[in-house]
Enzyme design. Structure first.
Site, PDB file in Angstrom:
ATOM      1  N   THR A 196       0.835  -1.212   0.000  1.00 38.54           N
ATOM      2  CA  THR A 196       0.000   0.000   0.000  1.00 38.54           C
ATOM      3  C   THR A 196       0.863   1.251   0.000  1.00 38.54           C
ATOM      4  OG1 THR A 196      -0.200   0.089   2.428  1.00 38.54           O
ATOM      5  CG2 THR A 196      -1.865  -1.182   1.225  1.00 38.54           C
ATOM      6  N   TYR A 231       2.251  13.302   5.640  1.00 43.11           N
ATOM      7  CA  TYR A 231       3.145  12.614   4.706  1.00 43.11           C
ATOM      8  C   TYR A 231       4.181  13.530   4.066  1.00 43.11           C
ATOM      9  CZ  TYR A 231       1.350   7.950   5.100  1.00 43.11           C
ATOM     10  OH  TYR A 231       1.048   6.702   5.579  1.00 43.11           O
ATOM     11  N   LEU A 242      -2.459   5.278  -0.845  1.00 43.82           N
ATOM     12  CA  LEU A 242      -3.857   4.829  -0.796  1.00 43.82           C
ATOM     13  C   LEU A 242      -3.918   3.482  -0.076  1.00 43.82           C
ATOM     14  CD1 LEU A 242      -4.985   5.857  -4.387  1.00 43.82           C
ATOM     15  CD2 LEU A 242      -5.668   6.936  -2.234  1.00 43.82           C
ATOM     16  N   HIS A 243      -3.658   3.500   1.235  1.00 43.87           N
ATOM     17  CA  HIS A 243      -3.592   2.261   2.003  1.00 43.87           C
ATOM     18  C   HIS A 243      -4.896   1.458   1.902  1.00 43.87           C
ATOM     19  CE1 HIS A 243       0.236   3.103   3.910  1.00 43.87           C
ATOM     20  NE2 HIS A 243      -0.202   4.241   4.426  1.00 43.87           N
ATOM     21  N   ASP A 244      -5.949   1.975   2.517  1.00 43.62           N
ATOM     22  CA  ASP A 244      -7.202   1.219   2.592  1.00 43.62           C
ATOM     23  C   ASP A 244      -7.896   1.072   1.244  1.00 43.62           C
ATOM     24  OD1 ASP A 244      -6.919   0.784   5.332  1.00 43.62           O
ATOM     25  OD2 ASP A 244      -7.903   2.657   5.844  1.00 43.62           O
TER      26      ASP A 244
END
Length: 318
Positions: A196, A231, A242-244
């Site tokens: 991710t 960040y 865009l982790h999730d």
């Protein structure tokens, strides 16, 4: 188009969790069936309020169940410095508490799976406390979901000298994560910070979102500033991973994953932080220490980041 995936979302609703709900609602092959809350990137009451706020924006009326406010053991670590203290950038949104189910999150997860075995997917975007609590009620719970996809973990052991982002969802409740990776399942997919963290919403993509006239894109960019503030200290640029959303994308389109390994996952600690690791080194060898046997988890190791980012932007701007 293939049959829509019917998804139960377990979330500590912050910026990228909100983005994930927007993305799922825009995808024609996804249906959000229910949403459960958990502490994590904000305290649980804010997670519930944020769920209600995003669902109202989307015009969705689905069950919401409140979940864990703290880990199975130890204090909760709330990441208010990342997403703002309310999880949505402290922008002062009117976020009334939505109507919630009389069932707990764990009870709802168990009931829905029992009523519709093999028909639902479970997408876990926060600490895994609710899932572990549900497994205590039904140890075979994951065999009743079509798949369980979670955002968390750190993949296989990286080459020496490689640094990784904090594995926050696992570190927030290592005991719960251990129970999840040990449970029997139909399919468990781990989308970790090792992949991710490579899926970047860059300046051009953010500009495309800001230029769009859709309510979804407007909201998605409004809540970005606190996340970008965090960040920029990592990379010197106002961009975010865009982790999730990536976990949601892989649930809907496994082709976003270009490489994976099936194998046992253990939760390990270095005395300071905990991570979920595939029990393999970067070159496919077993680690140099004994580890616990576990059912195989599908561990994503590479993704087509440009294609996913393009799809994410398209869904929020169409």
């Amino acid at each position: 188009m293939s049959e829509a995936r019917r998804i139960v979302v377990d979330t500590d609703t912050d910026t990228d969790d909100a983005h994930t709900l927007l993305y799922l609602a825009a995808r024609p092959d996804a249906e959000i069936v229910a949403v459960t809350s958990v502490y994590g990137n904000c305290v649980d009451p804010d997670a519930v309020r944020n769920i209600g706020h995003v669902l109202r924006l989307l015009g969705l009326d689905v069950p919401i169940a409140r979940g864990a406010a703290e880990p199975l053991a130890g204090p909760a670590h709330i990441a208010g410095h990342v997403h703002g203290s309310d999880g949505l950038g402290d922008l002062g949104y009117d976020r009334p508490m939505p109507a919630v189910s009389a069932e707990s999150a764990a009870e709802l997860l168990v009931r829905l799976a029992a009523e519709q075995p093999g028909e639902l997917d479970l997408l876990a975007l926060g600490p895994l406390t609710n899932l572990a609590a549900a497994l205590r009620l039904d140890p075979d719970l994951f065999t009743r979901y079509r798949s369980v996809v979670l955002m968390g973990g750190s993949g296989p052991y990286a080459p020496p000298g490689t640094l990784l982002m904090i594995d926050a969802n696992i570190n927030n409740d290592p005991e719960a994560a251990g129970a999840v990776f040990a449970a029997p399942r139909r399919e468990l997919v781990m989308v970790g910070v090792d992949v991710t963290g490579t899926t970047i919403l860059d300046e051009r993509a953010i500009a495309a979102l800001r230029a769009a006239e859709t309510p979804k894109a407007r909201f998605a960019t409004e809540i970005l500033d606190a996340y970008l503030d965090f960040y920029q200290n990592e990379w010197g640029r106002r961009v975010i991973p865009l982790h999730d959303p990536l976990a949601a994308g892989i649930l809907l389109d496994p082709g976003f994953a270009t490489a994976w390994v099936d194998g046992p996952v253990n939760v390990r600690t270095d005395g300071f932080l905990s991570r979920a690791r595939l029990m393999r080194t970067h070159d496919g060898l077993p680690p140099a220490f004994p580890y616990q046997a576990a059912p195989p988890t599908r561990v994503i190791t590479q993704v087509d980041a440009p294609r996913f980012v393009a799809d994410f932007v398209e869904m929020l701007t169409r």
